[in-house]
Design a protein around this motif. Structure first.
Motif, mmCIF file in Angstrom:
data_model
loop_
_atom_site.group_PDB
_atom_site.id
_atom_site.type_symbol
_atom_site.label_atom_id
_atom_site.label_comp_id
_atom_site.label_asym_id
_atom_site.label_seq_id
_atom_site.Cartn_x
_atom_site.Cartn_y
_atom_site.Cartn_z
ATOM 1 N N GLY A 115 0.819 -1.206 0.000
ATOM 2 C CA GLY A 115 0.000 0.000 0.000
ATOM 3 C C GLY A 115 0.853 1.255 0.000
ATOM 4 O O GLY A 115 0.497 2.263 -0.630
ATOM 5 N N LEU A 116 1.998 1.211 0.700
ATOM 6 C CA LEU A 116 2.878 2.369 0.772
ATOM 7 C C LEU A 116 3.682 2.567 -0.515
ATOM 8 O O LEU A 116 3.712 3.663 -1.077
ATOM 9 C CB LEU A 116 3.829 2.228 1.962
ATOM 10 C CG LEU A 116 3.176 2.256 3.355
ATOM 11 C CD1 LEU A 116 4.213 1.927 4.419
ATOM 12 C CD2 LEU A 116 2.557 3.622 3.630
ATOM 13 N N VAL A 117 4.328 1.499 -0.987
ATOM 14 C CA VAL A 117 5.221 1.643 -2.146
ATOM 15 C C VAL A 117 4.449 1.813 -3.448
ATOM 16 O O VAL A 117 4.955 2.437 -4.397
ATOM 17 C CB VAL A 117 6.203 0.450 -2.256
ATOM 18 C CG1 VAL A 117 7.070 0.356 -1.021
ATOM 19 C CG2 VAL A 117 5.476 -0.859 -2.509
ATOM 20 N N GLU A 118 3.232 1.270 -3.516
ATOM 21 C CA GLU A 118 2.428 1.419 -4.727
ATOM 22 C C GLU A 118 1.369 2.505 -4.574
ATOM 23 O O GLU A 118 0.545 2.696 -5.456
ATOM 24 C CB GLU A 118 1.774 0.079 -5.095
ATOM 25 C CG GLU A 118 2.783 -1.012 -5.422
ATOM 26 C CD GLU A 118 2.124 -2.327 -5.834
ATOM 27 O OE1 GLU A 118 0.895 -2.331 -6.071
ATOM 28 O OE2 GLU A 118 2.840 -3.335 -5.934
ATOM 29 N N ARG A 119 1.390 3.174 -3.422
ATOM 30 C CA ARG A 119 0.433 4.235 -3.119
ATOM 31 C C ARG A 119 -1.010 3.749 -3.317
ATOM 32 O O ARG A 119 -1.832 4.381 -3.963
ATOM 33 C CB ARG A 119 0.714 5.471 -3.971
ATOM 34 C CG ARG A 119 1.980 6.199 -3.562
ATOM 35 C CD ARG A 119 2.311 7.326 -4.487
ATOM 36 N NE ARG A 119 2.865 6.839 -5.748
ATOM 37 C CZ ARG A 119 3.191 7.623 -6.769
ATOM 38 N NH1 ARG A 119 3.014 8.927 -6.670
ATOM 39 N NH2 ARG A 119 3.693 7.115 -7.862
ATOM 40 N N SER A 120 -1.285 2.587 -2.738
ATOM 41 C CA SER A 120 -2.592 1.953 -2.866
ATOM 42 C C SER A 120 -3.353 2.055 -1.557
ATOM 43 O O SER A 120 -3.028 1.380 -0.576
ATOM 44 C CB SER A 120 -2.428 0.469 -3.260
ATOM 45 O OG SER A 120 -3.645 -0.229 -3.145
ATOM 46 N N GLY A 151 -5.987 -0.052 3.437
ATOM 47 C CA GLY A 151 -7.270 -0.235 4.110
ATOM 48 C C GLY A 151 -7.501 -1.677 4.517
ATOM 49 O O GLY A 151 -7.979 -1.959 5.619
ATOM 50 N N VAL A 152 -7.142 -2.599 3.620
ATOM 51 C CA VAL A 152 -7.282 -4.027 3.924
ATOM 52 C C VAL A 152 -6.395 -4.407 5.098
ATOM 53 O O VAL A 152 -6.821 -5.109 6.028
ATOM 54 C CB VAL A 152 -6.920 -4.873 2.682
ATOM 55 C CG1 VAL A 152 -6.744 -6.335 3.060
ATOM 56 C CG2 VAL A 152 -7.994 -4.726 1.614
ATOM 57 N N ALA A 153 -5.127 -3.942 5.078
ATOM 58 C CA ALA A 153 -4.202 -4.256 6.164
ATOM 59 C C ALA A 153 -4.703 -3.696 7.493
ATOM 60 O O ALA A 153 -4.609 -4.357 8.532
ATOM 61 C CB ALA A 153 -2.818 -3.698 5.838
ATOM 62 N N VAL A 189 8.388 -4.741 -1.831
ATOM 63 C CA VAL A 189 9.297 -3.828 -2.524
ATOM 64 C C VAL A 189 9.894 -4.498 -3.763
ATOM 65 O O VAL A 189 9.931 -3.919 -4.855
ATOM 66 C CB VAL A 189 10.416 -3.357 -1.577
ATOM 67 C CG1 VAL A 189 11.457 -2.539 -2.327
ATOM 68 C CG2 VAL A 189 9.840 -2.543 -0.423
ATOM 69 N N VAL A 190 10.357 -5.745 -3.595
ATOM 70 C CA VAL A 190 11.013 -6.449 -4.694
ATOM 71 C C VAL A 190 10.042 -6.709 -5.848
ATOM 72 O O VAL A 190 10.399 -6.541 -7.025
ATOM 73 C CB VAL A 190 11.606 -7.779 -4.195
ATOM 74 C CG1 VAL A 190 12.135 -8.614 -5.363
ATOM 75 C CG2 VAL A 190 12.723 -7.515 -3.196
ATOM 76 N N PHE A 191 8.818 -7.093 -5.523
ATOM 77 C CA PHE A 191 7.848 -7.461 -6.552
ATOM 78 C C PHE A 191 6.761 -6.403 -6.735
ATOM 79 O O PHE A 191 5.624 -6.719 -7.067
ATOM 80 C CB PHE A 191 7.214 -8.812 -6.218
ATOM 81 C CG PHE A 191 8.218 -9.909 -6.010
ATOM 82 C CD1 PHE A 191 9.105 -10.267 -7.007
ATOM 83 C CD2 PHE A 191 8.294 -10.583 -4.792
ATOM 84 C CE1 PHE A 191 10.041 -11.270 -6.811
ATOM 85 C CE2 PHE A 191 9.223 -11.593 -4.583
ATOM 86 C CZ PHE A 191 10.099 -11.939 -5.599
ATOM 87 N N ARG A 192 7.118 -5.154 -6.513
ATOM 88 C CA ARG A 192 6.121 -4.085 -6.625
ATOM 89 C C ARG A 192 5.721 -3.866 -8.083
ATOM 90 O O ARG A 192 6.495 -4.141 -9.007
ATOM 91 C CB ARG A 192 6.664 -2.784 -6.041
ATOM 92 C CG ARG A 192 7.830 -2.180 -6.784
ATOM 93 C CD ARG A 192 8.405 -1.020 -5.989
ATOM 94 N NE ARG A 192 9.538 -0.381 -6.643
ATOM 95 C CZ ARG A 192 10.776 -0.813 -6.579
ATOM 96 N NH1 ARG A 192 11.050 -1.925 -5.901
ATOM 97 N NH2 ARG A 192 11.757 -0.179 -7.187
#
Length: 220
Positions: A148-153, A158-160, A198-201
């Motif tokens: 959510g942070l790295v993809e700005r989602s 919200g799910v987390a 992060v690796v698979f963003r």
């Protein structure tokens, strides 16, 4: 065209409120529900062998023969109560993690298992046998938060947050305790999920750069 981690060719399936989004979420839920009977079958076999599967496939810290547990221990549980306690959280976090894409879900799961399992093997209690899917569960939670942070989602955040509210009383299990639980696996699973996010963003496409020294649009 092959779709990489950063390709947005399937963007509609990752956009909240679209039909492909709900279809992807539904398929992920059915898939995770199908995993649970497999875990129950493994537990039946373990009981039939009087717990020998736990010993053979669990992580035994500091012992070479316990290294295979890095791959097998998430499928094993120390009794029905242990399995019941992991089943519902696994369905929940697994569904939302899988809905983000099957390919990166598989790779993320493998990386979480590797970081959590090897960490337990290195720093766990050498007199213990560690089994259970809780390291993977905490890994998926870390995956959703960091994604959510790295993809700005906002959707993943919200799910987390929602899952965190449901299971807040379990979050202290990432801290050292005298209880017979592998807090190391929980903490390192959480870390593994963050690394996987992060690796698979999924990278956003770059905006086209303005052309410099282009043709004269006004003519002569």
């Amino acid at each position: 065209m092959a779709i990489g981690w950063g390709d947005t060719g399937d963007d509609a399936a990752n956009r909240f409120g679209t039909t492909p989004f709900y279809t992807s979420l539904g398929r992920a839920f059915v898939t995770m529900c199908a995993v649970i009977p497999v875990l129950f079958l493994v537990e039946v076999l373990d009981i039939g062998t009087h717990g020998q599967l736990d010993v053979a496939g669990g992580i035994i810290p500091h012992q070479v023969e316990g290294l295979d547990g890095v791959l097998f221990s998430p499928f094993l549980h120390a009794g029905w109560d242990h399995l019941y306690g992991n089943a519902v959280p696994l369905i929940l976090v697994g569904t939302f993690a899988l809905a983000g894409g099957a390919k990166r879900f598989i790779w993320s799961t493998f990386l979480i298992m590797l970081i959590s399992g090897l960490g337990v093997w290195f720093i766990g209690d050498p007199n213990s046998v560690v089994v259970g899917a809780s390291g993977v569960i905490f890994g998926y939670l870390g995956l959703l938060v960091t994604r959510g942070l790295v993809e700005r989602s906002w959707w993943n955040l919200g799910v987390a947050a929602f899952i965190g509210l449901l299971y807040w009383y379990q979050l202290y299990n990432v801290l050292p305790t005298d209880q017979p639980i592998s807090w190391q696996g929980h903490l390192l699973g959480l870390l593994g999920g963050a690394v996987a996010a992060v690796v698979f963003r999924r990278r956003r496409p770059r905006a086209p750069e303005p052309l410099l020294g282009g043709p004269n649009l006004y003519g002569d």
